[in-house]
Structure formats: C-alpha cells, structure tokens
Design a protein around this motif. Structure first.
Motif, short mmCIF file in Angstrom:
data_model
loop_
_atom_site.label_atom_id
_atom_site.label_comp_id
_atom_site.label_asym_id
_atom_site.label_seq_id
_atom_site.Cartn_x
_atom_site.Cartn_y
_atom_site.Cartn_z
N ASN A 55 125.06 -28.00 58.46
CA ASN A 55 125.06 -29.44 58.18
C ASN A 55 125.00 -30.20 59.50
OD1 ASN A 55 125.68 -29.01 55.31
ND2 ASN A 55 127.74 -28.49 56.02
N ILE A 56 123.95 -30.97 59.70
CA ILE A 56 123.81 -31.71 60.95
C ILE A 56 124.85 -32.82 61.01
CG2 ILE A 56 121.35 -31.20 61.12
CD1 ILE A 56 120.83 -34.10 60.24
N ARG A 57 125.18 -33.23 62.22
CA ARG A 57 126.12 -34.33 62.42
C ARG A 57 125.47 -35.63 61.95
NH1 ARG A 57 130.80 -35.10 65.13
NH2 ARG A 57 131.21 -37.20 65.93
N GLU A 58 126.17 -36.40 61.13
CA GLU A 58 125.63 -37.63 60.55
C GLU A 58 125.81 -38.81 61.50
OE1 GLU A 58 127.56 -38.16 56.82
OE2 GLU A 58 126.84 -36.26 55.98
N ASP A 59 124.79 -39.66 61.59
CA ASP A 59 124.87 -40.85 62.45
C ASP A 59 125.77 -41.92 61.86
OD1 ASP A 59 123.14 -39.73 64.33
OD2 ASP A 59 121.35 -40.51 63.31
N ASP A 60 125.80 -42.01 60.54
CA ASP A 60 126.60 -43.03 59.87
C ASP A 60 127.38 -42.38 58.73
OD1 ASP A 60 127.68 -45.48 59.22
OD2 ASP A 60 125.95 -46.12 58.02
N PRO A 61 128.39 -41.58 59.06
CA PRO A 61 129.10 -40.80 58.04
C PRO A 61 129.98 -41.68 57.15
CG PRO A 61 130.20 -40.56 60.14
CD PRO A 61 128.94 -41.34 60.41
N VAL A 62 130.18 -41.24 55.94
CA VAL A 62 131.04 -41.94 54.98
C VAL A 62 132.50 -41.67 55.32
CG1 VAL A 62 131.70 -42.13 52.55
CG2 VAL A 62 129.29 -41.78 53.18
N LEU A 63 133.31 -42.72 55.32
CA LEU A 63 134.73 -42.57 55.59
C LEU A 63 135.43 -42.09 54.32
CD1 LEU A 63 136.68 -43.04 57.99
CD2 LEU A 63 137.20 -45.29 57.00
N LEU A 64 136.12 -40.96 54.41
CA LEU A 64 136.74 -40.32 53.26
C LEU A 64 138.25 -40.45 53.32
CD1 LEU A 64 134.68 -37.01 53.43
CD2 LEU A 64 134.24 -38.96 51.92
N ASP A 65 138.89 -40.41 52.14
CA ASP A 65 140.34 -40.41 52.07
C ASP A 65 140.84 -39.00 52.32
OD1 ASP A 65 142.99 -40.77 51.57
OD2 ASP A 65 142.79 -41.25 49.44
N ALA A 66 141.66 -38.82 53.36
CA ALA A 66 142.19 -37.51 53.71
C ALA A 66 143.64 -37.36 53.26
CB ALA A 66 142.08 -37.28 55.22
N GLN A 67 144.04 -38.10 52.22
CA GLN A 67 145.38 -38.07 51.63
C GLN A 67 146.41 -38.82 52.47
OE1 GLN A 67 146.16 -33.87 50.96
NE2 GLN A 67 145.11 -33.90 49.00
N ASN A 68 147.33 -39.43 51.76
CA ASN A 68 148.47 -40.15 52.36
C ASN A 68 148.05 -41.23 53.34
OD1 ASN A 68 150.31 -38.44 50.97
ND2 ASN A 68 150.04 -36.88 52.55
N GLY A 69 146.88 -41.84 53.08
CA GLY A 69 146.42 -42.93 53.92
C GLY A 69 145.60 -42.52 55.11
N ASN A 70 145.49 -41.22 55.36
CA ASN A 70 144.65 -40.74 56.46
C ASN A 70 143.17 -40.83 56.09
OD1 ASN A 70 146.60 -39.38 58.52
ND2 ASN A 70 147.32 -38.73 56.50
N LYS A 71 142.33 -41.04 57.09
CA LYS A 71 140.90 -41.15 56.86
C LYS A 71 140.15 -40.18 57.78
CE LYS A 71 141.32 -44.75 54.07
NZ LYS A 71 140.94 -44.70 52.64
N ARG A 72 139.01 -39.71 57.31
CA ARG A 72 138.16 -38.82 58.09
C ARG A 72 136.75 -38.89 57.54
NH1 ARG A 72 137.32 -34.50 54.54
NH2 ARG A 72 136.07 -33.41 56.07
N THR A 73 135.82 -38.32 58.28
CA THR A 73 134.45 -38.15 57.80
C THR A 73 134.11 -36.67 57.86
OG1 THR A 73 133.24 -38.24 59.91
CG2 THR A 73 133.92 -40.35 58.95
N GLU A 74 132.94 -36.31 57.35
CA GLU A 74 132.52 -34.91 57.40
C GLU A 74 132.16 -34.47 58.81
OE1 GLU A 74 131.91 -32.81 53.80
OE2 GLU A 74 133.71 -33.71 54.67
#
Length: 333
Positions: free
Chosen positions: A199-218
């Motif tokens: 999976n190539i690194r995305e230029d504009d990745p979607v911000l995901l919920d990483a539980q308990n208020g934490n956020k991350r992208t792929e």
C-alpha cells in the motif's frame, strides 16, 4: 568452537524531551498521572523533524569508538524499522560515516522489540563460525516519526534512541543458547499499513478514530494494545521456560532479568506470573519510554553502571513485540 562476549555498550538519545505535562497541554482530557502509573512513562526523548535513525546510530556508535579501536571491527549489523532510505541499506552508510574499513560486512535487519536478541544471535553466529572477530551491533529507532500527532496514546508510550554494542571473540562463551519465535498472524496488531510495496503512502489520508479519542491515518503506526498484551502474557512465560531448559538452568540460577521495556503494567504482570523477585527484575522506563529495539541494551548498560549486575552474573534477556516476534537468551557478564 570460537566463543563470544559483549565487551561494550553505549546509548544515545535525542536532545528534545516530550513530557507528560506537554502532552496534557495538547490534550486537556488526557490524564497524565494515570498514564505514568500504568504505563510507567513520564518523559521520553523524541527526534527533531530533520533527525533520523541514522543520525542516532552514528552518535551511539561514535561514543563506543571513543574507547574501542574501529580497525578491529569487521562486521556492522543495524536493527531498525526507520531506515534512511528504502535502499541502500542504512548500515552501509553508517560504515562510511564512521570511517570503518572497507573489508567489513554490513547489513540492516528489520525487527522491533525482539531486535536486540536477534542481533546478539547473529553476532554470535558470525563469531562462532569465524566469519568475524568483532561485531558492531547497532539498534536505532525513531517510532515517533511513525505516530500521528493526534494519537496521544502511542505518543505517551514511545521514545527514540540508539545503542551500540561491541561483541567480540572471548576465551569463554558468554552468549549462551537462544530461543526464537514468530507468529505472523499477529502482524496486523502492530503495523504501519501504508508506505511499503503493498500500500503506497497516501498524500491526503483519511483521519481515522483510533479509540478513546485518539486519531490516526493508514500512514501512521497502529497498535492494538489489548491484543499485544494477550500475546505477551501467553507467549513469554513459555519462552522463559524454554530458554532456561535449553541452557540447562533453573529460574533460581538467573541473577538478573532484563525484558523488553514495553510498559510498566505488562512487566509487573510478567514478573509476578513468573514469581521473580522485584530486586532481580529490571523495570524502569520512566524517563525514556519504550525505545523498541534499544530498550534491552539501554537497560543492560544501566544495570552494569549501577552494579545491579556484575562480572560472572547470569542475566536472562528477553525481547518481544511487533511481528509477532520474540526471542530470549542467557548471557554471562
């Protein structure tokens, strides 16, 4: 058979420090006192934007070469999951920066928290088979570059650091038998999904919920904490029994235990489950955090400096984590 021994260990940390109070200022709902109590981390060192694992590796190796003849080194192995480039191997660049001889071997290997154990095993094999007489083993990691700024859970755990270890020919075998293990079914529980060939690194990745208020992208590091904990508590007690059996030892024969410094809660759980006295078990990541492959050599260096271990002691080393990958050995100081 030719024997081997750890001769010197050095460590290096970036200048920048990230404290719990600094994280609390960014995330007012984050309870730093609970994190310190459970995870066991108050401060951690983090690299600057333009600072890399190679920079840390060079600094750690340079420290050890202040008291060791670099012309004696005939192999460099570098454990990192934060390479300078996809290619060439970072160890080759490190060889040139250190001014080592051109007749040395050099390569990287990609492992996380079990990396130091594997590195010691590789160094022992090189020496025991007469392919090297002096090995420079370097661990260097900058996990903080892989963590999303909005993922305060992982930011509270991980720190950056590098270590350098000289393993050399010795009259006695001080690196004893090793036990290794792998379960790639757990790969999805500690992973950076994007950035490799799959999976190539995305230029504009979607911000995901990483539980308990934490956020991350792929593009960022993902860790499934509960699954990592379950893997550890089910796998590591058996690993300890296996490595003791392979070395014909009882747990009472071990003078000191140094495990990968994942977090305070996990280490406390393992120690109690194995019924090891707290005075014989290292557990202190308060000021540096989880530095991945560097936790064990940092701990070993501190134990030597604090006289927690001394010449002739048998020390059990154990690493475990991303992969899933695990390994253990017994060394004589």
């Amino acid at each position: 058979m030719i024997n081997s021994k750890i001769k010197f260990i050095e460590s290096f940390f970036p200048e920048k420090v990230l404290t719990n109070d600094m994280i609390s200022m960014e995330f007012p709902t984050w309870d730093s006192s609970k994190i310190e109590e459970k995870v066991g981390v108050k401060n951690r060192y983090v690299v600057q934007e333009n600072e890399t694992a190679l920079d840390l590796a060079y600094s750690a190796a340079s420290k050890i070469l202040e008291r060791y003849d670099k012309n004696k080194i005939d192999f460099v192995i570098l454990c990192t999951q934060s390479p300078e480039y996809i290619l060439p191997t970072t160890a080759c660049i490190l060889q040139a920066k250190l001014g080592l001889n051109k007749n040395v071997g050099a390569f990287d290997f990609n492992l996380g928290c079990s990396g130091y154990i594997y590195g010691l095993g590789i160094a022992k094999s090189l020496i025991n088979t007469n392919m090297a007489k002096s090995v420079l083993l370097v661990t260097s990691e900058t996990y903080t570059k892989h963590i999303n700024k909005l993922d305060f859970a992982n930011r509270s755990i991980f720190g950056d650091a590098a270590t350098a270890t000289i393993i050399e020919v010795d009259e006695n075998e001080c690196l004893h038998e090793f036990v290794y293990g792998t379960d790639g079914n757990g790969a999805c529980n500690l992973i950076i999904p994007n950035g490799g060939a799959r999976n190539i690194r995305e230029d504009d990745p979607v911000l995901l919920d990483a539980q308990n208020g934490n956020k991350r992208t792929e593009n960022d590091l993902f860790m499934n904490g509960p699954e990592i904990f379950n893997f550890t508590i089910t796998t590591i007690p058996k690993l300890i029994n296996d490595v003791l059996q392979k070395n014909n030892l009882e747990i009472s024969d071990i003078d000191y235990f140094i495990f990968h410094q994942a977090n305070k809660f996990m280490l406390d759980y393992l120690r109690k489950k194995m019924k090891v006295d707290s005075e014989k078990f290292y557990n202190n990541i308060l000021e540096i955090g989880n530095t991945v492959s560097s936790t064990i050599p940092i701990a070993l260096k501190e134990c030597l400096e604090d006289n927690k271990v001394k010449t002739g002691d048998k020390v059990l080393l154990c690493g475990f984590g991303v992969g899933y990958s695990w390994g253990a050995t017994v060394i004589t100081i």
